[in-house]
Design a protein around this motif. Sequence first.
Motif, PDB file in Angstrom:
ATOM      1  N   SER A  73       0.848  -1.188   0.000  1.00 49.59           N
ATOM      2  CA  SER A  73       0.000   0.000   0.000  1.00 49.59           C
ATOM      3  C   SER A  73       0.883   1.237   0.000  1.00 49.59           C
ATOM      4  O   SER A  73       1.807   1.344   0.812  1.00 49.59           O
ATOM      5  CB  SER A  73      -0.906  -0.001   1.237  1.00 49.59           C
ATOM      6  OG  SER A  73      -1.748   1.124   1.243  1.00 49.59           O
ATOM      7  N   VAL A  74       0.634   2.150  -0.937  1.00 50.55           N
ATOM      8  CA  VAL A  74       1.365   3.416  -0.986  1.00 50.55           C
ATOM      9  C   VAL A  74       0.356   4.529  -0.762  1.00 50.55           C
ATOM     10  O   VAL A  74      -0.489   4.815  -1.618  1.00 50.55           O
ATOM     11  CB  VAL A  74       2.100   3.615  -2.330  1.00 50.55           C
ATOM     12  CG1 VAL A  74       2.914   4.915  -2.291  1.00 50.55           C
ATOM     13  CG2 VAL A  74       3.014   2.430  -2.624  1.00 50.55           C
ATOM     14  N   VAL A  75       0.424   5.126   0.410  1.00 55.73           N
ATOM     15  CA  VAL A  75      -0.525   6.155   0.824  1.00 55.73           C
ATOM     16  C   VAL A  75       0.081   7.526   0.572  1.00 55.73           C
ATOM     17  O   VAL A  75       1.134   7.858   1.111  1.00 55.73           O
ATOM     18  CB  VAL A  75      -0.874   6.024   2.319  1.00 55.73           C
ATOM     19  CG1 VAL A  75      -1.838   7.129   2.743  1.00 55.73           C
ATOM     20  CG2 VAL A  75      -1.456   4.653   2.609  1.00 55.73           C
ATOM     21  N   CYS A  76      -0.591   8.311  -0.248  1.00 55.84           N
ATOM     22  CA  CYS A  76      -0.167   9.691  -0.484  1.00 55.84           C
ATOM     23  C   CYS A  76      -1.152  10.608   0.240  1.00 55.84           C
ATOM     24  O   CYS A  76      -2.365  10.515   0.035  1.00 55.84           O
ATOM     25  CB  CYS A  76      -0.130  10.022  -1.967  1.00 55.84           C
ATOM     26  SG  CYS A  76       0.481  11.694  -2.308  1.00 55.84           S
ATOM     27  N   VAL A  77      -0.628  11.486   1.072  1.00 52.42           N
ATOM     28  CA  VAL A  77      -1.464  12.431   1.803  1.00 52.42           C
ATOM     29  C   VAL A  77      -1.125  13.835   1.313  1.00 52.42           C
ATOM     30  O   VAL A  77      -0.015  14.307   1.459  1.00 52.42           O
ATOM     31  CB  VAL A  77      -1.278  12.281   3.337  1.00 52.42           C
ATOM     32  CG1 VAL A  77       0.169  12.361   3.749  1.00 52.42           C
ATOM     33  CG2 VAL A  77      -2.118  13.302   4.077  1.00 52.42           C
TER      34      VAL A  77
END
Length: 308
Positions: free
Chosen positions: A270-274
């Motif tokens: 999972s690659v979470v961009c905020v």
Amino acid sequence: MDNHFYLAQIAKLYYVDKVKQNEIAKRFGITPMMVSRSLREAEQKGIVTVHVKMPWPVHLELGKRVKERYHLSECVVLDIAQGVQVPMMLGGYLADYITNLLHPDMVIGLSWGYTISRFVDALPYVSTENCSVIQLTGAFVSRDYTVTPTHIVQEVSKKLGARVHFLNAPLYVASQEVRQSLADDPTNLIIRSMAERSDINIIGASQFSRETTTYQANVITPEDYDELERLGAIGDCAGTFLNSSGEIIEWSRSPLYTGIPLRDIQKAKSVVCVAGEPEKAEVLRVSMQKKYINVLLTTRQTAERLLG
């Protein structure tokens, strides 16, 4: 008996009065299985509707539309009121989001940025078993040390009781020879391998601007900025500059960059961009199209731009 009224009676007893299905069955002289079927039918006919009150101001419809448009695993859109600090709200939500996903042997990779630093502030102290936190990008010095990669991974590791793996390198080095030497460092090799198989890599994105952290910290010089502008940079994702097609820009200091390559970061589960500022919409758009990220945490204004 009117079928709708019959279904409504059963639904009221179950959902409002909290009567168990076997008790409802006795009242109506039917089987518990027939009660279950009636409840499903009541939902299908719209007699029963479900309303979930979220503890955060989540815009569910926009999140669903962005998720479907860009084929994401998940998209969370916060409807943040005017005057409320966007990084603080997004960082707070991210802290809750990550806390609920924690599990033994978890590997978490972290980039840098103001919103991610607010996530660090909001993250509670949680005991985790055999958790590891890794630094995805090289270090740099900033007047606001809380936004730097080193500070972020150090503080998150403290709060999670996790092992910390520092990337022993500055963001850019002076020569390709130095970069190669650092790349061959056993610790850095381990981090690169962990980044590719981590459970979650948390990264930020920035529009191409002289207001970014790295420009203000003189990591990106005016000469660098001019070169990147000529090459069509629209912003960066985890420190890697992208053009309007989402292609990674090869520029004069690319061979001197020490961080984990974006193509390796994107291999995580999972690659979470905020990122919540609307001006970041274009770099977010191409980052999603190129599958550099698969989970987006953003704001209503930015989501609307992404769908426009």
